[in-house]
Motif scaffolding. Sequence first.
Motif, PDB file in Angstrom:
ATOM      1  N   LEU A 139      -0.764   2.565  10.099  1.00 44.82           N
ATOM      2  CA  LEU A 139      -0.721   3.914   9.538  1.00 44.82           C
ATOM      3  C   LEU A 139      -1.850   4.128   8.535  1.00 44.82           C
ATOM      4  CD1 LEU A 139       3.132   4.269   8.928  1.00 44.82           C
ATOM      5  CD2 LEU A 139       1.812   4.955  10.934  1.00 44.82           C
ATOM      6  N   VAL A 140      -2.077   3.138   7.681  1.00 50.09           N
ATOM      7  CA  VAL A 140      -3.138   3.257   6.675  1.00 50.09           C
ATOM      8  C   VAL A 140      -4.510   3.224   7.339  1.00 50.09           C
ATOM      9  CG1 VAL A 140      -4.128   2.194   4.616  1.00 50.09           C
ATOM     10  CG2 VAL A 140      -1.655   2.196   4.942  1.00 50.09           C
ATOM     11  N   LEU A 141      -4.700   2.336   8.316  1.00 47.26           N
ATOM     12  CA  LEU A 141      -5.982   2.266   9.013  1.00 47.26           C
ATOM     13  C   LEU A 141      -6.298   3.570   9.734  1.00 47.26           C
ATOM     14  CD1 LEU A 141      -5.773  -1.317  10.557  1.00 47.26           C
ATOM     15  CD2 LEU A 141      -7.451  -0.548   8.870  1.00 47.26           C
ATOM     16  N   ALA A 142      -5.301   4.147  10.391  1.00 44.80           N
ATOM     17  CA  ALA A 142      -5.527   5.400  11.112  1.00 44.80           C
ATOM     18  C   ALA A 142      -5.887   6.526  10.158  1.00 44.80           C
ATOM     19  CB  ALA A 142      -4.285   5.756  11.926  1.00 44.80           C
ATOM     20  N   ALA A 143      -5.212   6.594   9.010  1.00 41.72           N
ATOM     21  CA  ALA A 143      -5.463   7.684   8.072  1.00 41.72           C
ATOM     22  C   ALA A 143      -6.834   7.576   7.413  1.00 41.72           C
ATOM     23  CB  ALA A 143      -4.367   7.714   7.008  1.00 41.72           C
ATOM     24  N   ILE A 144      -7.284   6.342   7.116  1.00 45.76           N
ATOM     25  CA  ILE A 144      -8.539   6.154   6.384  1.00 45.76           C
ATOM     26  C   ILE A 144      -9.739   6.041   7.316  1.00 45.76           C
ATOM     27  CG2 ILE A 144      -9.780   4.569   4.866  1.00 45.76           C
ATOM     28  CD1 ILE A 144      -7.117   3.948   3.532  1.00 45.76           C
ATOM     29  N   ARG A 145      -9.610   5.281   8.402  1.00 47.34           N
ATOM     30  CA  ARG A 145     -10.749   5.059   9.291  1.00 47.34           C
ATOM     31  C   ARG A 145     -10.921   6.172  10.322  1.00 47.34           C
ATOM     32  NH1 ARG A 145     -12.559  -0.230   9.455  1.00 47.34           N
ATOM     33  NH2 ARG A 145     -12.607  -1.015   7.326  1.00 47.34           N
ATOM     34  N   HIS A 146      -9.855   6.854  10.677  1.00 44.93           N
ATOM     35  CA  HIS A 146      -9.909   7.867  11.734  1.00 44.93           C
ATOM     36  C   HIS A 146      -9.218   9.146  11.264  1.00 44.93           C
ATOM     37  CE1 HIS A 146     -11.107   4.497  14.295  1.00 44.93           C
ATOM     38  NE2 HIS A 146     -10.080   3.840  13.769  1.00 44.93           N
ATOM     39  N   PRO A 147      -9.758   9.799  10.241  1.00 48.04           N
ATOM     40  CA  PRO A 147      -9.089  10.968   9.664  1.00 48.04           C
ATOM     41  C   PRO A 147      -8.986  12.123  10.653  1.00 48.04           C
ATOM     42  CG  PRO A 147     -11.327  10.759   8.819  1.00 48.04           C
ATOM     43  CD  PRO A 147     -11.052   9.521   9.612  1.00 48.04           C
ATOM     44  N   GLY A 148      -7.901  12.828  10.529  1.00 47.37           N
ATOM     45  CA  GLY A 148      -7.638  13.977  11.392  1.00 47.37           C
ATOM     46  C   GLY A 148      -6.215  14.422  11.210  1.00 47.37           C
ATOM     47  N   PRO A 149      -5.825  15.545  11.803  1.00 51.31           N
ATOM     48  CA  PRO A 149      -4.452  16.057  11.632  1.00 51.31           C
ATOM     49  C   PRO A 149      -3.387  15.063  12.082  1.00 51.31           C
ATOM     50  CG  PRO A 149      -5.878  17.744  12.588  1.00 51.31           C
ATOM     51  CD  PRO A 149      -6.669  16.469  12.575  1.00 51.31           C
ATOM     52  N   ALA A 150      -3.597  14.409  13.226  1.00 54.63           N
ATOM     53  CA  ALA A 150      -2.586  13.481  13.741  1.00 54.63           C
ATOM     54  C   ALA A 150      -2.441  12.268  12.824  1.00 54.63           C
ATOM     55  CB  ALA A 150      -2.957  13.033  15.153  1.00 54.63           C
ATOM     56  N   SER A 151      -3.563  11.701  12.374  1.00 60.04           N
ATOM     57  CA  SER A 151      -3.483  10.521  11.517  1.00 60.04           C
ATOM     58  C   SER A 151      -2.879  10.867  10.163  1.00 60.04           C
ATOM     59  CB  SER A 151      -4.869   9.906  11.347  1.00 60.04           C
ATOM     60  OG  SER A 151      -5.764  10.819  10.736  1.00 60.04           O
ATOM     61  N   ARG A 152      -3.180  12.050   9.643  1.00 60.16           N
ATOM     62  CA  ARG A 152      -2.561  12.463   8.378  1.00 60.16           C
ATOM     63  C   ARG A 152      -1.060  12.628   8.536  1.00 60.16           C
ATOM     64  NH1 ARG A 152      -7.332  15.621   7.735  1.00 60.16           N
ATOM     65  NH2 ARG A 152      -6.285  17.432   8.631  1.00 60.16           N
ATOM     66  N   LEU A 153      -0.641  13.151   9.688  1.00 63.78           N
ATOM     67  CA  LEU A 153       0.793  13.333   9.922  1.00 63.78           C
ATOM     68  C   LEU A 153       1.518  12.002   9.946  1.00 63.78           C
ATOM     69  CD1 LEU A 153       3.250  15.082  10.648  1.00 63.78           C
ATOM     70  CD2 LEU A 153       2.568  14.866  13.055  1.00 63.78           C
ATOM     71  N   VAL A 154       1.000  11.028  10.701  1.00 62.91           N
ATOM     72  CA  VAL A 154       1.689   9.737  10.801  1.00 62.91           C
ATOM     73  C   VAL A 154       1.625   8.988   9.473  1.00 62.91           C
ATOM     74  CG1 VAL A 154       1.265   9.574  13.269  1.00 62.91           C
ATOM     75  CG2 VAL A 154      -0.355   8.534  11.690  1.00 62.91           C
ATOM     76  N   ASP A 155       0.603   9.257   8.664  1.00 62.81           N
ATOM     77  CA  ASP A 155       0.504   8.613   7.361  1.00 62.81           C
ATOM     78  C   ASP A 155       1.525   9.172   6.383  1.00 62.81           C
ATOM     79  OD1 ASP A 155      -0.834   6.908   5.380  1.00 62.81           O
ATOM     80  OD2 ASP A 155      -1.491   8.792   4.501  1.00 62.81           O
ATOM     81  N   ARG A 156       1.840  10.459   6.497  1.00 63.25           N
ATOM     82  CA  ARG A 156       2.731  11.100   5.533  1.00 63.25           C
ATOM     83  C   ARG A 156       4.190  11.140   5.981  1.00 63.25           C
ATOM     84  NH1 ARG A 156      -1.305  16.249   4.431  1.00 63.25           N
ATOM     85  NH2 ARG A 156      -2.975  15.049   3.420  1.00 63.25           N
ATOM     86  N   LEU A 157       4.432  10.983   7.275  1.00 63.08           N
ATOM     87  CA  LEU A 157       5.800  11.071   7.771  1.00 63.08           C
ATOM     88  C   LEU A 157       6.756  10.081   7.103  1.00 63.08           C
ATOM     89  CD1 LEU A 157       7.584  12.595   9.765  1.00 63.08           C
ATOM     90  CD2 LEU A 157       6.988  10.899  11.516  1.00 63.08           C
ATOM     91  N   PRO A 158       6.342   8.826   6.825  1.00 59.73           N
ATOM     92  CA  PRO A 158       7.273   7.902   6.162  1.00 59.73           C
ATOM     93  C   PRO A 158       7.785   8.394   4.824  1.00 59.73           C
ATOM     94  CG  PRO A 158       5.441   6.681   7.092  1.00 59.73           C
ATOM     95  CD  PRO A 158       5.102   8.129   7.233  1.00 59.73           C
ATOM     96  N   TYR A 159       6.997   9.206   4.113  1.00 55.84           N
ATOM     97  CA  TYR A 159       7.433   9.689   2.805  1.00 55.84           C
ATOM     98  C   TYR A 159       8.608  10.650   2.926  1.00 55.84           C
ATOM     99  CZ  TYR A 159       3.236   7.582   0.882  1.00 55.84           C
ATOM    100  OH  TYR A 159       2.281   6.687   0.501  1.00 55.84           O
ATOM    101  N   VAL A 160       8.762  11.291   4.084  1.00 50.02           N
ATOM    102  CA  VAL A 160       9.890  12.196   4.289  1.00 50.02           C
ATOM    103  C   VAL A 160      11.197  11.410   4.309  1.00 50.02           C
ATOM    104  CG1 VAL A 160      10.924  13.875   5.865  1.00 50.02           C
ATOM    105  CG2 VAL A 160       8.447  13.826   5.533  1.00 50.02           C
ATOM    106  N   VAL A 161      11.208  10.292   5.031  1.00 48.08           N
ATOM    107  CA  VAL A 161      12.416   9.476   5.142  1.00 48.08           C
ATOM    108  C   VAL A 161      12.630   8.642   3.887  1.00 48.08           C
ATOM    109  CG1 VAL A 161      13.569   7.725   6.566  1.00 48.08           C
ATOM    110  CG2 VAL A 161      12.117   9.442   7.632  1.00 48.08           C
ATOM    111  N   HIS A 162      11.569   8.446   3.098  1.00 49.83           N
ATOM    112  CA  HIS A 162      11.684   7.621   1.894  1.00 49.83           C
ATOM    113  C   HIS A 162      12.728   8.161   0.928  1.00 49.83           C
ATOM    114  CE1 HIS A 162      10.521   4.809  -1.166  1.00 49.83           C
ATOM    115  NE2 HIS A 162      10.156   5.741  -2.005  1.00 49.83           N
TER     116      HIS A 162
END
Length: 514
Positions: free
Chosen positions: A335-358
């Motif tokens: 999740l961190v690699l996708a958000a930092i190395r490959h930025p985009g709407p999809a990677s931002r979504l998967v990076d932030r989704l865990p915070y919803v369930v947190h």
Amino acid sequence: MSLASRRWESAPPLWLALAALVPCLLIALPLVYVALRASEAGAAGVAAELIRPRTLELLLNTVALGVSVTVISSVLGVAAAWCVERSDIPFRPFWRIAAALPLAVPAFVASFAWASIDVAFQGMAGAILILSLSHFPLVYLPVAAALRGMDPAFEDVSRSLGRSPARTFFGVVLPQAWPALGAGALLVLTHMLAEFGALALLRVQTFTTAIFASYELQFDSATAALQSAVLLALTLPAAFGEMRLRRGVRVSRSGRGARRTQRAIALGRAKPFVLAGLAALIALSTAVPAGMLVYWAAVGASTTRGLPDIWPAIGGTLSLALPGAVIVTALALPLVLAAIRHPGPASRLVDRLPYVVHGLPGVVVALALTFFAIRFLPDLYQTSALLFAAYAALFLPLAQSALRASVELAPPRLEEVARSLGKGPFLAFVSVTLPAILPGVGASLALMTLELARELTATLLLAPIGVTTLATEVWSRANDGQYAAAAPFAALLVALSALPVYVFTRRSLELHDL
């Protein structure tokens, strides 16, 4: 940067996309479960549950507890941070560490210690007091960091215009510290909405305790699912707010160059009262629970009650925490690699989704995983694998935070060079990037081991039969009023937590002073 390089950065390799999909599916299960079970009840069933007096009572208790503890923790945290960082209080290094030490005492351990003093501490008022004392460091730490990083020039200008220290604080200092204060306060609120063990010991009924009771009385009940839906409606705004504020605290400075030294504000005649207040805060939040643990451990030692069960509990704790830490870290890294190395709407979504369930309590996550396991993968029920999945859904954001700094510092060009030499995407990552981010991986493993060793709710519901941990032993014995038997397990938990909290606080201070 070349066009090919940009394309490589924007499109994650297949292995990374598939690896990021696994934690996304895990954290989506609680949301799907709540929606599915609510739909099965139908509109009439949902309406009947929502208008029940019991539901209204739980709602009022949950909101009252969450708001009260958040407000009191914020006041205590800001006051402690200002006194420690901005006043001329003596022994500043000691107070910096002491104000963070309540984090070493898990909330349910502090509640057990206070409840063992007198039943008067049980109930809503006692819960608000005890949980505020346990959670104010979550506000103190970010606010203290913000105060240390502020440029004093703005305060000098305010004072030169004739404003009093109070007006300067509320008009200049507090607005700059607001992002840190808001992040800490929202973190306290999400903890309160998810709290179970402390509230069960203090005999306070909220949605979390009611969901647990419904689960025990009627396995996979529709009532528990509908109560989970109401709790989810409360946690989502707090989770989104916390996620938004996690983007970073930016503090303005008046210019470039070396950081100006903060000028301590003289307390004058108020100094003895400030010292007495800080001493009382640390005594109530740390010394009293620790003292009660020592007392009950001494009583328990004289009767050897519970001592034969310590080694199985330690073994169970390590057997779950150590592999759980590896699994959660491994799931968080894509999740961190996708958000930092490959930025985009999809990677931002998967990076932030865990915070919803947190923001969801462990009982809701456990209910969801149990629901899907029994219906689709019955062999997983009552296995460690299902519990590890719950750990991942609950603690992914903490692992992401520990990994992020190392991944951001690892240069992507080295991996590109490895790719140009014929290595595939995964081999290039393993041979080049992974060694560079090992410090972050180590930090995540240490943090996850500590958190999973203290985790209670999901472990109570999903641990394999016969497996006990230090946390579950504390809860089960203290819940039955066996304080002497619970004390050795609680003392071990505190000892396990104290050193990492101390090291973390010292390290954060050293990093800031560089």
